[in-house]
Design a protein around this motif. Structure first.
Motif, PDB file in Angstrom:
ATOM      1  N   THR A  75      31.296  50.566  51.163  1.00  0.00           N
ATOM      2  CA  THR A  75      30.869  49.509  50.253  1.00  0.00           C
ATOM      3  C   THR A  75      32.043  49.152  49.338  1.00  0.00           C
ATOM      4  N   VAL A  76      31.920  48.025  48.696  1.00  0.00           N
ATOM      5  CA  VAL A  76      32.970  47.597  47.779  1.00  0.00           C
ATOM      6  C   VAL A  76      32.657  48.141  46.389  1.00  0.00           C
ATOM      7  N   PRO A  77      33.559  48.922  45.798  1.00  0.00           N
ATOM      8  CA  PRO A  77      33.280  49.464  44.468  1.00  0.00           C
ATOM      9  C   PRO A  77      33.073  48.344  43.445  1.00  0.00           C
ATOM     10  N   GLU A  78      32.202  48.624  42.495  1.00  0.00           N
ATOM     11  CA  GLU A  78      31.859  47.646  41.462  1.00  0.00           C
ATOM     12  C   GLU A  78      33.091  47.048  40.763  1.00  0.00           C
ATOM     13  N   PRO A  79      34.023  47.875  40.270  1.00  0.00           N
ATOM     14  CA  PRO A  79      35.176  47.296  39.564  1.00  0.00           C
ATOM     15  C   PRO A  79      35.990  46.355  40.455  1.00  0.00           C
ATOM     16  N   VAL A  80      36.065  46.684  41.757  1.00  0.00           N
ATOM     17  CA  VAL A  80      36.829  45.846  42.676  1.00  0.00           C
ATOM     18  C   VAL A  80      36.157  44.488  42.808  1.00  0.00           C
ATOM     19  N   GLU A  81      34.819  44.511  42.919  1.00  0.00           N
ATOM     20  CA  GLU A  81      34.098  43.256  43.055  1.00  0.00           C
ATOM     21  C   GLU A  81      34.282  42.391  41.816  1.00  0.00           C
ATOM     22  N   GLN A  82      34.220  43.042  40.641  1.00  0.00           N
ATOM     23  CA  GLN A  82      34.417  42.310  39.391  1.00  0.00           C
ATOM     24  C   GLN A  82      35.812  41.711  39.311  1.00  0.00           C
ATOM     25  N   ALA A  83      36.804  42.535  39.698  1.00  0.00           N
ATOM     26  CA  ALA A  83      38.185  42.064  39.610  1.00  0.00           C
ATOM     27  C   ALA A  83      38.405  40.882  40.547  1.00  0.00           C
ATOM     28  N   LEU A  84      37.836  40.963  41.743  1.00  0.00           N
ATOM     29  CA  LEU A  84      37.953  39.857  42.694  1.00  0.00           C
ATOM     30  C   LEU A  84      37.424  38.572  42.065  1.00  0.00           C
ATOM     31  N   ASP A  85      36.311  38.719  41.364  1.00  0.00           N
ATOM     32  CA  ASP A  85      35.702  37.571  40.722  1.00  0.00           C
ATOM     33  C   ASP A  85      36.591  37.054  39.594  1.00  0.00           C
ATOM     34  N   THR A  86      37.111  37.986  38.769  1.00  0.00           N
ATOM     35  CA  THR A  86      37.923  37.593  37.625  1.00  0.00           C
ATOM     36  C   THR A  86      39.178  36.835  38.047  1.00  0.00           C
ATOM     37  N   ILE A  87      39.826  37.325  39.118  1.00  0.00           N
ATOM     38  CA  ILE A  87      41.070  36.680  39.534  1.00  0.00           C
ATOM     39  C   ILE A  87      40.818  35.563  40.541  1.00  0.00           C
ATOM     40  N   GLY A  88      39.543  35.331  40.896  1.00  0.00           N
ATOM     41  CA  GLY A  88      39.197  34.188  41.732  1.00  0.00           C
ATOM     42  C   GLY A  88      39.613  34.310  43.177  1.00  0.00           C
ATOM     43  N   LEU A  89      39.677  35.532  43.705  1.00  0.00           N
ATOM     44  CA  LEU A  89      40.113  35.694  45.086  1.00  0.00           C
ATOM     45  C   LEU A  89      38.999  36.228  45.995  1.00  0.00           C
ATOM     46  N   THR A  90      37.737  36.148  45.517  1.00  0.00           N
ATOM     47  CA  THR A  90      36.635  36.713  46.296  1.00  0.00           C
ATOM     48  C   THR A  90      36.600  36.172  47.721  1.00  0.00           C
ATOM     49  N   ALA A  91      36.830  34.865  47.854  1.00  0.00           N
ATOM     50  CA  ALA A  91      36.720  34.250  49.185  1.00  0.00           C
ATOM     51  C   ALA A  91      37.829  34.726  50.116  1.00  0.00           C
ATOM     52  N   GLY A 129      51.368  32.347  43.477  1.00  0.00           N
ATOM     53  CA  GLY A 129      50.558  32.551  42.284  1.00  0.00           C
ATOM     54  C   GLY A 129      49.406  33.515  42.538  1.00  0.00           C
ATOM     55  N   GLN A 130      48.811  33.390  43.717  1.00  0.00           N
ATOM     56  CA  GLN A 130      47.680  34.278  44.052  1.00  0.00           C
ATOM     57  C   GLN A 130      48.120  35.731  44.134  1.00  0.00           C
ATOM     58  N   LYS A 131      49.345  35.947  44.623  1.00  0.00           N
ATOM     59  CA  LYS A 131      49.853  37.327  44.673  1.00  0.00           C
ATOM     60  C   LYS A 131      49.971  37.908  43.263  1.00  0.00           C
ATOM     61  N   GLN A 132      50.454  37.073  42.342  1.00  0.00           N
ATOM     62  CA  GLN A 132      50.566  37.558  40.961  1.00  0.00           C
ATOM     63  C   GLN A 132      49.187  37.846  40.380  1.00  0.00           C
ATOM     64  N   TRP A 133      48.203  37.025  40.721  1.00  0.00           N
ATOM     65  CA  TRP A 133      46.848  37.295  40.227  1.00  0.00           C
ATOM     66  C   TRP A 133      46.305  38.576  40.848  1.00  0.00           C
ATOM     67  N   LEU A 134      46.634  38.781  42.117  1.00  0.00           N
ATOM     68  CA  LEU A 134      46.192  40.031  42.755  1.00  0.00           C
ATOM     69  C   LEU A 134      46.798  41.227  42.024  1.00  0.00           C
ATOM     70  N   GLU A 135      48.067  41.090  41.627  1.00  0.00           N
ATOM     71  CA  GLU A 135      48.701  42.178  40.868  1.00  0.00           C
ATOM     72  C   GLU A 135      47.933  42.441  39.569  1.00  0.00           C
ATOM     73  N   ILE A 136      47.554  41.352  38.902  1.00  0.00           N
ATOM     74  CA  ILE A 136      46.796  41.514  37.654  1.00  0.00           C
ATOM     75  C   ILE A 136      45.444  42.156  37.967  1.00  0.00           C
ATOM     76  N   GLY A 137      44.837  41.732  39.085  1.00  0.00           N
ATOM     77  CA  GLY A 137      43.572  42.331  39.500  1.00  0.00           C
ATOM     78  C   GLY A 137      43.709  43.827  39.744  1.00  0.00           C
ATOM     79  N   MET A 138      44.830  44.222  40.330  1.00  0.00           N
ATOM     80  CA  MET A 138      45.057  45.645  40.584  1.00  0.00           C
ATOM     81  C   MET A 138      45.167  46.407  39.271  1.00  0.00           C
ATOM     82  N   LEU A 139      45.789  45.779  38.262  1.00  0.00           N
ATOM     83  CA  LEU A 139      45.843  46.424  36.943  1.00  0.00           C
ATOM     84  C   LEU A 139      44.435  46.535  36.353  1.00  0.00           C
ATOM     85  N   LEU A 140      43.604  45.520  36.612  1.00  0.00           N
ATOM     86  CA  LEU A 140      42.239  45.549  36.079  1.00  0.00           C
ATOM     87  C   LEU A 140      41.441  46.698  36.691  1.00  0.00           C
ATOM     88  N   VAL A 141      41.511  46.855  38.018  1.00  0.00           N
ATOM     89  CA  VAL A 141      40.688  47.903  38.627  1.00  0.00           C
ATOM     90  C   VAL A 141      41.246  49.290  38.342  1.00  0.00           C
TER      91      VAL A 141
END
Lengths: 255, 406
Positions: free
Chosen positions: A124-140, A152-164
């Motif tokens: 399953t997808v851990p809760e924080p990961v799902e939230q981070a995906l949503d926050t950085i807008g990369l869920t799709a 730009g999306q790579k940089q957002w993914l980096e920020i998402g990784m810091l979030l999780v």
């Protein structure tokens, strides 16, 4: 983990010096970073901004003091500093291009995972990961390899990784460099959304981005702190204009 | 490839990057297609199990079966190299050491079995004064020997790996260090003739845990043990590769510094793979001995280590099946060529190695995903599955090939 500090998180840097065989890349720097504000670190090339962050994240060794939650960062190793809740990005986006967006985030979320559990496949997808995906807008794009993302999306993914990884203190090294105008705006809004319960330090060259989003600015020059304050304070500072905005000042006085 | 897939397939349900914001969010659980492809490997393992455990024993002559058993023993070491090198990015050039640890442990036990209770191995009276070193004594016990075959490589690889990896030694330096280890190990064996049999190694065994090794049925069972362990370890590696640890190991291979800033110590991640590889090599060595009937410094030195590596490179170092099939192919090629061209066979093998490395850096195993990707993009214009799944699958195929050689 965050609640116990109740907005009191801060990083206190006192007399930090990084000495490369006699050349002081960072020379006696005092800075205090407070939670909840976007703290911009600017200065001309070679001012020591990245070296300062390197010293605070264990990449180079420095002397002085850097206290975060009663720990002295200067005596700790990189991965221990991360476990304390401090994360950083690098000037070049360094996501794992062959892994999917989801796997990238899942790995970032895994530092508190037990060895035995990591031998199982992800179901399953851990809760924080799902939230981070949503926050950085990369869920799709969760299942796409990170290598196909736009810059730009790579940089957002980096920020998402810091979030999780639950980083309470983030150092972002020239995150918006090379981004389009729209991407910069989206990044700025993203940072404003997540900064409330965090400390975020942005190393940046882009003055327009700085003017729009900085809550506090520290200007560095030849390894020392030249000036500190709000955007207006710093822009009004004569010395800052000389070393950093020199050409702009000339243009202003001539014009 | 992604763009062609979009043009030719139906409406995508997962969005292309530029339209991501408008699209409804897709389910985050892995797609059915992806799970199928993961379990597809199990079907492959089952087919291999059938070939090795059912077809081969009933078809091959006992000579050929013995050869296949030897390749299986070496395949165990090769699979470990696939884990450490293909997935972990550590170019291990000295797996012969661990192969030798297991091989010599087993050989010592069988030597003592042949000597009888209280007896001394024959070569000790031949080259020495007929007294046995004290460290041989525990190997009289079968259970201890089995324990040692697993524990010794684990301990040695932990100590070596800890010392090397914590100092952040990697790339060519890591390869040279492990290679030097193999040279030192075989030199040590040659130098200690009264204790290890020296250059001749250990041979002329008669029984394997009490079973007569000249009995064809026993030989068949020893083969079954080696082939069965290949299958068991394939399943273990399959689970390891699809686990979170497997993802982490890949990430460490591709971005060690980045992993450090996610809060992991990359040395620990790599150390686990290095230790598992060492234990697998040791088990392979231990099974090599009763099948080949000999272990000597030639089986464990630097060039033997490189032979193990060659099979892995040929087969495909990062894939699940590449190292096994590569090891069996190289072993088979080695025997066949050396029967027909006793002097030139190593040139053939060398040329093949160069060809594969030049033309197929991901090994022969990388052919399959390449073909499948080509097939699915050209011959199925009205495919109903989503482009998102397509990209995931091709992502899986791509990751089999490491980003850069170490």
């Amino acid at each position: 983990m965050t609640a116990s500090f109740l907005g009191q998180d801060y990083l206190e840097i006192r007399n930090l010096t990084v000495d490369f065989d006699g050349f002081k890349a960072v020379d006696g720097v005092d800075i205090t970073l407070h939670q909840g504000r976007l703290h911009f670190l600017i200065g001309p090339n070679g001012a020591g901004k990245t070296t300062l962050v390197d010293a605070l994240t264990g990449l180079v060794s420095g002397t002085g003091e850097a206290t975060f939650r009663h720990h002295d960062l200067l005596s700790m190793r990189s991965h221990e500093i991360v476990r304390l809740g401090i994360g950083r990005t690098f000037q070049t986006a360094s996501v794992f291009e062959q892994l999917s967006v989801l796997e990238n985030l899942d790995i970032a979320a895994g530092l508190h995972r037990s060895a035995l559990r990591s031998l199982r496949a992800r179901r399953t997808v851990p809760e924080p990961v799902e939230q981070a995906l949503d926050t950085i807008g990369l869920t799709a794009l969760a299942h796409r390899p990170a290598g196909i993302l736009a810059h730009g999306q790579k940089q957002w993914l980096e920020i998402g990784m810091l979030l999780v990884q639950d980083a309470q203190l983030m150092f972002l090294d020239e995150t918006v460099a090379g981004m389009s105008g729209d991407e910069r705006d989206e990044t700025g809004e993203l940072l404003k959304r997540i900064v409330a319960d965090r400390t975020i330090v942005v190393i940046e060259h882009d003055m327009e981005f700085l003017r729009r989003y900085a809550d506090f600015v520290t200007v560095m020059h030849t390894g020392t702190v030249l000036a500190e304050g709000s955007v207006a304070d710093v822009q009004a500072d004569q010395r800052v204009q000389e070393v950093y905005l020199g050409t702009a000042t000339e243009a202003a006085t001539h014009g | 490839m992604t763009s062609t897939a979009t043009e030719t397939s139906g409406p995508p349900d997962a969005a292309e990057p530029e339209t991501s914001d408008e699209q409804p969010s897709k389910s985050l659980t892995p797609s059915l297609a992806r799970r199928m492809s993961s379990y597809g490997s199990l079907v492959g393992i089952a087919i291999l199990a059938f070939v090795l455990l059912v077809w081969a024993p009933s078809t091959l002559t006992s000579f050929r079966l013995g050869n296949l058993g030897r390749y299986c023993a070496m395949a165990l070491a090769s699979m470990g190299i696939g884990l450490a090198w293909g997935r972990g990015g550590m170019l291990v050039l000295g797996q012969g050491v661990f192969f030798g640890i297991g091989g010599y442990a087993m050989a010592m036990h069988m030597k003592l079995e042949a000597a009888g209770p209280g007896g001394v191995p024959d070569f000790m009276t031949l080259y020495g004064d007929g007294t046995m070193p004290g460290w041989w004594e525990p190997f009289r016990s079968g259970p201890f020997t089995v324990f040692a075959i697993i524990a010794m490589p684990a301990v040695v690889s932990f100590v070596l790996g800890y010392a090397i990896l914590k100092r952040r030694v990697k790339g060519a330096y890591f390869a040279i260090l492990t290679q030097a280890m193999a040279v030192a190990f075989s030199t040590l064996l040659v130098a200690t003739i009264t204790q290890t049999g020296g250059f001749n190694g250990l041979n002329s065994f008669s029984t394997f845990f009490g079973h007569n090794l000249f009995d064809p049925q026993v030989q068949k069972n020893v083969y079954r043990l080696a082939a069965g362990l290949v299958i068991v370890f394939l399943v273990i590696l399959w689970q390891l590769y699809r686990s979170r640890y497997g993802e982490l190991l890949l990430a460490t291979r591709d971005g060690e510094e980045r992993i450090r800033f996610l809060g992991y110590d990359p040395a620990n991640v790599k150390l686990v793979a290095f230790m598992v590889a060492a234990v697998m090599a040791s088990i392979g060595g231990a099974l090599f001995v009763p099948i080949a009937g000999i272990i000597s410094p030639l089986d464990v030195d630097a060039s033997a280590s490189i032979f193990l590596l060659a099979g892995v490179a040929l087969g495909g170092r990062a894939s699940l099946f590449g190292p096994v099939l590569g090891a069996i192919a190289v072993g088979y090629g080695r025997s066949t060529l050396s029967e027909n061209f006793p002097t030139q066979w190593s040139y053939f093998l060398g040329a093949l190695f160069i060809l594969v490395v030049l033309l197929l850096p991901g090994g022969v195993a990388s052919l399959w995903p390449m073909l499948r990707a080509r097939w699915s993009s050209s011959s199925e214009p009205s495919r109903s599955s989503s482009t998102g799944d397509d990209a995931v699958e091709s992502g899986d195929a791509d990751r089999v090939a490491p980003a850069a050689t170490s």
